[in-house]
Design an enzyme around this catalytic site. Structure first.
Site, PDB file in Angstrom:
ATOM      1  N   HIS A 188      94.648  -9.468 -10.098  1.00 13.74           N
ATOM      2  CA  HIS A 188      94.289 -10.541 -11.187  1.00 13.74           C
ATOM      3  C   HIS A 188      92.629 -11.168 -10.798  1.00 13.74           C
ATOM      4  O   HIS A 188      92.181 -11.634 -11.689  1.00 13.74           O
ATOM      5  CB  HIS A 188      95.347 -11.472 -11.165  1.00 13.74           C
ATOM      6  CG  HIS A 188      96.383 -10.906 -12.058  1.00 13.74           C
ATOM      7  ND1 HIS A 188      97.634 -10.414 -11.826  1.00 13.74           N
ATOM      8  CD2 HIS A 188      96.313 -10.901 -13.312  1.00 13.74           C
ATOM      9  CE1 HIS A 188      98.261 -10.009 -12.673  1.00 13.74           C
ATOM     10  NE2 HIS A 188      97.461 -10.327 -13.741  1.00 13.74           N
ATOM     11  N   ARG A 294      89.599   5.991 -21.996  1.00 14.89           N
ATOM     12  CA  ARG A 294      89.664   7.355 -21.289  1.00 14.89           C
ATOM     13  C   ARG A 294      91.173   7.309 -20.455  1.00 14.89           C
ATOM     14  O   ARG A 294      90.973   7.054 -19.214  1.00 14.89           O
ATOM     15  CB  ARG A 294      88.496   7.393 -20.533  1.00 14.89           C
ATOM     16  CG  ARG A 294      87.157   7.543 -21.182  1.00 14.89           C
ATOM     17  CD  ARG A 294      85.898   7.744 -20.143  1.00 14.89           C
ATOM     18  NE  ARG A 294      84.722   8.191 -20.701  1.00 14.89           N
ATOM     19  CZ  ARG A 294      83.769   7.601 -21.005  1.00 14.89           C
ATOM     20  NH1 ARG A 294      83.776   6.279 -21.177  1.00 14.89           N
ATOM     21  NH2 ARG A 294      82.740   8.174 -21.419  1.00 14.89           N
ATOM     22  N   ARG A 330      92.403   8.128 -26.028  1.00 17.57           N
ATOM     23  CA  ARG A 330      92.052   9.814 -26.029  1.00 17.57           C
ATOM     24  C   ARG A 330      92.963  10.303 -25.011  1.00 17.57           C
ATOM     25  O   ARG A 330      93.267   9.854 -23.909  1.00 17.57           O
ATOM     26  CB  ARG A 330      90.579   9.991 -25.529  1.00 17.57           C
ATOM     27  CG  ARG A 330      90.328  11.292 -25.117  1.00 17.57           C
ATOM     28  CD  ARG A 330      88.886  11.386 -24.678  1.00 17.57           C
ATOM     29  NE  ARG A 330      88.545  11.174 -23.328  1.00 17.57           N
ATOM     30  CZ  ARG A 330      87.114  11.269 -22.801  1.00 17.57           C
ATOM     31  NH1 ARG A 330      86.362  11.528 -23.665  1.00 17.57           N
ATOM     32  NH2 ARG A 330      87.154  10.827 -21.474  1.00 17.57           N
ATOM     33  N   GLU A 429      82.224  16.737 -29.589  1.00 22.21           N
ATOM     34  CA  GLU A 429      81.695  16.910 -28.593  1.00 22.21           C
ATOM     35  C   GLU A 429      81.242  18.234 -28.133  1.00 22.21           C
ATOM     36  O   GLU A 429      80.580  18.518 -26.953  1.00 22.21           O
ATOM     37  CB  GLU A 429      82.069  16.196 -27.336  1.00 22.21           C
ATOM     38  CG  GLU A 429      83.767  16.503 -27.080  1.00 22.21           C
ATOM     39  CD  GLU A 429      84.328  15.503 -25.965  1.00 22.21           C
ATOM     40  OE1 GLU A 429      83.541  14.903 -25.227  1.00 22.21           O
ATOM     41  OE2 GLU A 429      85.654  15.604 -25.979  1.00 22.21           O
ATOM     42  N   ASN A 452      77.958  12.609 -24.988  1.00 26.38           N
ATOM     43  CA  ASN A 452      77.633  12.896 -23.542  1.00 26.38           C
ATOM     44  C   ASN A 452      77.687  14.275 -23.388  1.00 26.38           C
ATOM     45  O   ASN A 452      76.867  15.322 -22.994  1.00 26.38           O
ATOM     46  CB  ASN A 452      78.493  12.229 -22.475  1.00 26.38           C
ATOM     47  CG  ASN A 452      78.616  10.537 -22.942  1.00 26.38           C
ATOM     48  OD1 ASN A 452      77.405  10.036 -23.159  1.00 26.38           O
ATOM     49  ND2 ASN A 452      79.315   9.997 -22.321  1.00 26.38           N
ATOM     50  N   ASP A 453      78.914  15.040 -23.870  1.00 26.56           N
ATOM     51  CA  ASP A 453      79.256  16.141 -23.821  1.00 26.56           C
ATOM     52  C   ASP A 453      78.542  16.941 -24.961  1.00 26.56           C
ATOM     53  O   ASP A 453      77.978  18.156 -24.714  1.00 26.56           O
ATOM     54  CB  ASP A 453      80.520  16.670 -24.093  1.00 26.56           C
ATOM     55  CG  ASP A 453      81.349  16.381 -22.585  1.00 26.56           C
ATOM     56  OD1 ASP A 453      80.825  16.756 -21.466  1.00 26.56           O
ATOM     57  OD2 ASP A 453      82.435  15.913 -22.376  1.00 26.56           O
ATOM     58  N   ARG A 463      75.348  17.994 -17.436  1.00 26.08           N
ATOM     59  CA  ARG A 463      75.442  16.438 -17.294  1.00 26.08           C
ATOM     60  C   ARG A 463      75.365  16.176 -15.896  1.00 26.08           C
ATOM     61  O   ARG A 463      75.141  14.736 -15.602  1.00 26.08           O
ATOM     62  CB  ARG A 463      76.076  15.685 -18.386  1.00 26.08           C
ATOM     63  CG  ARG A 463      77.629  15.865 -18.075  1.00 26.08           C
ATOM     64  CD  ARG A 463      78.467  15.431 -19.322  1.00 26.08           C
ATOM     65  NE  ARG A 463      79.105  14.172 -19.051  1.00 26.08           N
ATOM     66  CZ  ARG A 463      80.067  13.647 -19.661  1.00 26.08           C
ATOM     67  NH1 ARG A 463      80.639  14.247 -20.729  1.00 26.08           N
ATOM     68  NH2 ARG A 463      80.450  12.377 -19.379  1.00 26.08           N
ATOM     69  N   CYS A 500      81.336   7.485 -29.400  1.00 20.34           N
ATOM     70  CA  CYS A 500      81.851   6.936 -28.187  1.00 20.34           C
ATOM     71  C   CYS A 500      81.071   7.337 -27.036  1.00 20.34           C
ATOM     72  O   CYS A 500      81.502   6.632 -26.055  1.00 20.34           O
ATOM     73  CB  CYS A 500      83.323   7.214 -28.246  1.00 20.34           C
ATOM     74  SG  CYS A 500      83.844   8.647 -28.108  1.00 20.34           S
TER      75      CYS A 500
HETATM   76  C1  PEP Z   1      81.528  12.178 -24.249  1.00 24.29           C
HETATM   77  O1  PEP Z   1      81.474  13.548 -23.851  1.00 24.29           O
HETATM   78  O2  PEP Z   1      80.536  11.763 -25.079  1.00 24.29           O
HETATM   79  C2  PEP Z   1      82.567  11.357 -24.079  1.00 24.29           C
HETATM   80  C3  PEP Z   1      82.482  10.189 -24.612  1.00 24.29           C
HETATM   81  O3  PEP Z   1      83.591  11.646 -23.153  1.00 24.29           O
HETATM   82  P1  PEP Z   1      83.420  11.712 -21.530  1.00 24.29           P
HETATM   83  O4  PEP Z   1      82.075  11.019 -21.224  1.00 24.29           O
HETATM   84  O5  PEP Z   1      84.376  11.123 -20.906  1.00 24.29           O
HETATM   85  O6  PEP Z   1      83.372  13.053 -21.122  1.00 24.29           O
HETATM   86 MG    MG Z   2      83.159  14.172 -23.079  1.00 25.10          MG
END
Ligand code: PEP
Ligand code: MG
Length: 550
Positions: A188, A294, A330, A429, A452-453, A463, A500
């Site tokens: 906390h 996540r 997710r 993604e 990101n993916d 990545r 996201c």
């Molecule tokens: C992404 O791939 O953009 C995503 C939000 O998931 P993570 O970064 O957890 O792979």
């Molecule tokens: Mg991802």
């Protein structure tokens, strides 16, 4: 100059003198008293006094950090009314004829041990709270002054550990940052520090008494503290700190306002989280909901496969606290860079292209069902969206939905409550999902772009590989086209569409996304208000201010 490292729970910089805090020490002996009545009266007076203090702390924490962060003091007040706990203390006075302070110390310690022995990590963590309240009762009985923590000069407080009651009692105007040797990111104290927006370093093993009075810089971005830093470091970190202060002012102005452009388009700006410990930041930054929880962090934080009940508790806590805001959870996105020993996954030559996320869930049905059942049960406590990661095909979506429906039927037969209106979505993604977004959108309520993916797979750049940084153009027209295609396909087929991935927080693309018709951006909590500022100063009726090639 000395550099000590720890674990940062908040990005930010604190510059100033160090004050080393030492908890007052006292020894309680085992004196025997003949008549327990005066001791019972003293105990009762101390209990009432601490109740009143907790009420003051509760009110103070609500103001400083919101109701969620203050809830711990409600828990403390409930504890001080708990008959079992009070009886445990009273019997030490009545049956063993010990003093009130001895009874308070041992009564609370016994109950704290019971919490510590429980299996649920949430209750284990509450053990510290029980001890904290017990210490306050003992301090009150001994007439100890616990208010002299901070001195009179603003400082970076260094301590072995800080109890929640100590943390909230701190005068924020005298507090630049905190450093502790102990502490966990879900304690906390950490939650309070995060919601009070204080740079804080925990698990800093090198703290030392002789730091007291020395000039230091706590660098939350790099998880370290510089004791007696060089002038160059002072100059560069002061500059960074001043930039942060400007952001802070911005945050305050924009709370409670909508994400509406000058010409009247409103979108949602949600926050990304990794677990219940991040809910304070969602509230403190005025996010309208959570666009990406996540859930794999719940798995990564556990030594063994978390049970349905453990998951249910984690999801319920988030949903309940944030209700009626939407919380998109997710399903487990394990694999690639996120590996877990207890899953016994084979080593693969190309893990990013391998057995991961929904592919694991669809082939380990019991594992998947445990999570889906936990999610469905938690849905009764708030506004839930469920999102499937790494979806490539209609088959992936339909199978996932079938398993979800099977879990719903099972829970109905068991008489468990499940919400009717859970939104279902997928992450876009992979290029396959973006190209086929029109087909996939027909099956779900929303699409969320995992940029990101999506960037990794579209540009064929790993990545995880730092060497490829110069080859990773996140503004590559291929990625931007996929985003536009997905938004259009989603809208034509009745879905709302969000982003996201990290690109959602890129301020240089906000206008582009708005022009593309994005409905939602889900970003790290600290980016919520800066994005609101950009959205509110954008006018889509004017010509585009960028010249991005699509
Ligand atoms: C992404 O791939 O953009 C995503 C939000 O998931 P993570 O970064 O957890 O792979
Ligand atoms: Mg991802």
């Amino acid at each position: 100059m000395q550099v000590a490292t720890g674990s940062s729970i908040l990005n930010g910089i604190a510059i100033g003198k160090i004050r080393v805090y030492k908890a007052p020490e006292y020894k309680i002996n085992e004196d025997i008293v003949e008549d327990p009545i005066p001791e019972l009266n003293r105990f009762e007076q101390a209990r009432v006094k601490v109740q009143e203090q907790q009420q003051v702390l509760y009110d103070k924490a609500v103001k400083a950090a919101g109701e969620d962060s203050a809830a711990i003091f409600q828990f403390h007040m409930d504890m001080l009314d708990d008959d079992d706990l009070l009886d445990a203390c009273k019997s030490i006075m009545v049956e063993q004829h010990h003093t009130a302070e001895y009874a308070a110390q041992h009564g609370f310690e016994n109950v704290a041990q019971m919490f510590k022995d429980m299996d649920d990590p949430y209750f284990q963590a509450r053990s510290a709270d029980v001890l904290d309240v017990g210490n306050s009762v003992v301090a009150s009985l001994l007439g100890l002054d616990t208010e002299s923590l901070q001195g009179t000069e603003p400082s970076i407080l260094v301590a072995e550990d800080l109890a929640p009651s100590e943390t909230v009692r701190l005068d924020k105007s005298l507090l630049l940052g905190m450093i502790t040797r102990e502490g966990s990111s879900t304690s906390h104290t950490a939650i309070l520090a995060r919601s009070m927006n204080l740079p804080t370093l925990i698990q800093c093993k090198d703290i030392a008494d002789d730091w007291d009075g020395k000039f230091a810089i706590l660098d939350g971005y790099n998880s370290c503290v510089y004791i007696e830093p060089t002038q160059d470091l002072i100059d560069s970190l002061t500059k960074k700190h001043n930039e942060d202060l400007k952001q802070e002012a911005l945050l305050q102005e924009l709370k409670g306002k909508t994400n509406t452009t000058i010409d009247g388009k409103t979108i949602k700006v949600y926050a990304n989280i990794g677990g219940p410990q991040d809910v304070g930041a969602v509230q403190a930054n005025d996010a309208e909901g959570v666009g990406l929880f996540r859930s794999e962090f719940v798995y990564l934080n556990s030594k063994e496969d978390p049970s349905e009940e453990e998951q249910f508790q984690a999801y319920k806590r988030v949903l309940e606290t944030l209700a009626p805001k939407l919380v998109v959870i997710r399903t487990c996105d394990i694999g690639a860079d996120k590996t877990i020993d207890y899953m016994n996954l084979d080593k693969e030559a190309n893990p990013a292209l391998g057995y991961r996320a929904i592919r694991i869930c669809l082939t380990r049905k019991d594992f998947f069902k445990r999570q889906l059942r936990a999610l469905l049960r938690a849905s009764a406590y708030g506004n839930l969206g469920i999102m499937f990661p790494m979806v490539n095909s209609l088959r992936d979506v339909r199978e996932s939905k079938e398993i979800l429906a099977e879990c719903r039927r099972e829970l109905a037969n068991e008489g468990q409550k499940v919400a009717d209106n859970i939104q279902i979505g997928i992450m876009v993604e992979t290029p396959a999902a973006a190209i086929c977004a029109d087909i996939l959108a027909k099956e779900v309520d929303f699409l969320s772009l995992g940029t990101n993916d999506l960037t990794q797979y579209t540009l064929a750049v790993d990545r995880q590989n730092a060497k490829l940084e110069p080859f990773t153009n996140t503004h590559h027209p291929a990625v931007l086209r996929e985003i536009k295609m997905t938004i259009d396909a989603g809208h034509k087929n009745g879905c709302w569409v969000g982003i996201c991935g990290e690109l959602g927080a890129d301020p240089t693309l906000t206008e582009t996304f708005l022009r593309m018709g994005i409905d939602e951006l889900s970003v790290n909590a600290r980016s919520v208000l800066p994005l609101r500022k950009i959205i509110r100063s954008t006018d889509l009726s004017k010509p585009a201010s960028d010249d991005l090639q699509l």
